[in-house]
Design a protein around this motif. Sequence first.
Motif, PDB file in Angstrom:
ATOM      1  N   ASN A  20      48.216  73.165  -1.657  1.00 23.30           N
ATOM      2  CA  ASN A  20      49.604  73.182  -1.181  1.00 23.30           C
ATOM      3  C   ASN A  20      50.611  73.175  -2.332  1.00 23.30           C
ATOM      4  N   VAL A  21      50.380  72.327  -3.337  1.00 24.82           N
ATOM      5  CA  VAL A  21      51.356  72.245  -4.447  1.00 24.82           C
ATOM      6  C   VAL A  21      51.306  73.529  -5.280  1.00 24.82           C
ATOM      7  N   LEU A  22      50.101  74.083  -5.454  1.00 24.11           N
ATOM      8  CA  LEU A  22      50.004  75.357  -6.194  1.00 24.11           C
ATOM      9  C   LEU A  22      50.801  76.440  -5.476  1.00 24.11           C
ATOM     10  N   ALA A  23      50.710  76.444  -4.130  1.00 19.32           N
ATOM     11  CA  ALA A  23      51.435  77.475  -3.369  1.00 19.32           C
ATOM     12  C   ALA A  23      52.944  77.231  -3.440  1.00 19.32           C
ATOM     13  N   GLU A 302      49.306  64.621  -2.688  1.00 16.33           N
ATOM     14  CA  GLU A 302      50.129  65.362  -3.663  1.00 16.33           C
ATOM     15  C   GLU A 302      50.293  64.628  -4.994  1.00 16.33           C
ATOM     16  N   PRO A 303      50.395  63.278  -5.005  1.00 11.87           N
ATOM     17  CA  PRO A 303      50.428  62.622  -6.320  1.00 11.87           C
ATOM     18  C   PRO A 303      49.184  62.951  -7.149  1.00 11.87           C
ATOM     19  N   THR A 304      48.021  62.961  -6.503  1.00 15.30           N
ATOM     20  CA  THR A 304      46.804  63.262  -7.268  1.00 15.30           C
ATOM     21  C   THR A 304      46.777  64.741  -7.639  1.00 15.30           C
ATOM     22  N   ALA A 305      47.262  65.593  -6.705  1.00 18.59           N
ATOM     23  CA  ALA A 305      47.343  67.026  -7.010  1.00 18.59           C
ATOM     24  C   ALA A 305      48.258  67.263  -8.216  1.00 18.59           C
TER      25      ALA A 305
END
Length: 434
Positions: A20-23, A302-305
Motif C-alpha cells: 500500500n505505501v509503495l503504491a 504502515e509504520p513497519t512498512a
Amino acid sequence: MKPVRLGICGLGTVGGGTVNVLARNGKAINARAGCDIVISQIGARRDNPNCDVSALNVVADIFKVATNPEVDVVVELIGGTTDAKELILTAIKHGKHVVTANKALIAEHGNEIFEAADAKGVTVAFEAAVAGGIPIIKAIREGLSANRIEWLAGIINGTGNFILTEMRDKAREFEDVLLEAQALGYAEADPTFDVEGTDAAHKLVILASIAFGIPLQFDKVFTEGISRVAPQDVAYAGELGYRIKHLGIAKRSPDGIELRVHPTLIPAKRLLANVDGVMNAIVVKGDAVGPTLYYGAGAGAEPTASAVIADIIDVARTLTASPEHRVPHLGFHQDSLRDKVILPMEDIETAYYLRMSALDRPGVLSQIAQILSDSGISIEALIQKEAPEGEEIVPLILLTNRALEKQLMDAIIKIEALSSITSPVTRIRVEYLK
Ligand code: HSE
C-alpha cells in the motif's frame, strides 16, 4: 537507471502495508531512490490481503520469488525462523539483496546470514526488525557512528507496553488487553513472545551488536516477562514516584556487557516512563553525543512498512556501489567485531523494588532491615500499609539501593524464611537511567 525489481514474500500485516505505501508514495520513493522501484513478483498464499494485488504477479511458492531472475531484492515478510531462513539463504545464493522485518531470524541466525551475504557481496537490510517505524538501526549504525555507545535502554515491544499502560490507566485485565493487541495486529503470532520478553530480547540483541560491535548472541540475553506484574505493583510503583516499563537494557560495564529484558521501575519523570500504549522508545547514550531519544510506533502495518521501504531505497541507492563501500551489516566491518563477555544476571547490579506480606507485629521491619544490611543492601524507601480491619497481615514495599543480584537473592531467601513473612517476595528491578 534501470528499475529495481522487488520480490515481496508474505502479504500479512506488514506485507500488505508495504504494498500500500509503495503504491501511495511511489513517486516520492522513486525520486528518493533515483530509480523506479517496481514489484516484480509477490509470493503469498493469502487470499484476501489488506492491499490490492489485482495487477501484480502473485505466486504461492515463495522460493520461485527467491530464484526469479526478474527479482533484484527479495523482501522477506513471512516471519518465523525456518522457511524464512531458507528463503533468505536461497535469495542470497541467487545474488539477490534482501530486506527483512524478521527480528527472530536476524537475532538467532544473523551471524550466518551476514556471512553468506558478505561472501556473495549482497546486502541484508533489517531496519524493520527493531521498533517498527523508528529508524533506530540507522541512527545507531550511522548517525552515532562517532560515539562509544555506553548504554541503551528501550521500550521495544509495543504489545507489552500497551498492556502495562492499560493496566495502569484503566485497571484492565491483562488477558483482555492482550486480546485487543492481537486484534490490532501488534502482537506476535505467538503472543507469549511479547509478554515473556522473547520479542524484546530479539530486538535488544540486534541493537547491542550494532552499538558495541559484538556478534549476535541471542542465547545470552537475560529475559523476564510481564505476565507476573501484579496490578498492586503498578499502583505501589506510582505511589513511590515510579512507573513499571518492560525494558530492554544493553550496557557496557567494566567486566563485560549487560543484556537484559525485564519489568523495570523507572522514575515517573523520565521521558521513557511517559511512553505509553503501543509506542516504542529507545534512549541511546553515546560518550560524545550524550543521551539521545528515539520515539515512534513500534508495530503495525504502515509504520513497519515505512522501515521496510526505507531499506529498499537504501539498497537501491547502493546497488552499483562495490560491497566494501556499503554500510556493514552490524555497523562494524566483520573483522572488527569483538566477542565480549555477556554478564550473567547474578553478576549485574541494580536497585530493587520488593513487596511482601508480613504479620503486623513489632520487630518485623527490623528483622528485614537487618537481613538486608547484613548483605550490604540499604533501604531507600518504604511503604507499610495499615492492616485492614480485623486482619493481621500487611503489605510491605521497599526500595533498596543498588546491589548485585546474587546478594539480593540471598537476602530474599533469608527474608522468606522469616516466620513473620507470609508470602513470597516480589522483586522488580529499578533503573534510574541517569
Ligand atoms: N509484537 C511486536 C510488538 C511487533 O508488539 O512490538 C513489532 O515487532
